[in-house]
Design a protein around this motif. Structure first.
Motif: not given
Length: 112
Positions: A32, A35-40
């Motif tokens: 990742y 954070i945003c990439h992880c969530v997506n």
């Protein structure tokens, strides 16, 4: 009362804990980028239910642990300052978890 608020907090913050854990265990592979990439990525590959994995054990741990922690605080050594709330908490030395829940709720109502 302490157990209910802890259980709610544990349930609500479980998705944040999942994200934090995924970012921590990725190591040097950098699966990742943030954070945003992880969530997506989690949403796309595993669905929204992945954010709530482990919620049951986490909430159960909090519900069962809080009464024992409060009892520990109540019985702590005399050299540490004791708050007025902890002095009023009465917990029998041998109780079942359900009894401790009832006692904790009763004591939280007394403190108000």
């Amino acid at each position: 009362m302490f157990n209910l608020t802890g259980a709610i907090t544990g349930a609500v913050t479980t998705p944040l804990d999942v994200i934090k854990t995924r970012l921590m265990v990725q190591g040097s592979t950098k699966q990742y980028t943030g954070i945003c990439h992880c969530v997506n990525t989690i949403l796309r590959e595993e669905g929204s239910s992945a954010f709530f994995r482990g919620m049951g054990p986490r909430v159960l741990w909090i519900v069962l642990e809080v009464p024992y922690f409060l009892e520990f605080l109540r019985r702590r050594s005399s050299f540490l300052p004791t708050s007025a709330l902890l002095q009023r908490i009465e917990v029998p030395s041998e109780s079942s978890p359900s009894m401790l829940l009832k006692i904790t709720f009763r004591n939280s109502r007394k403190a108000k």
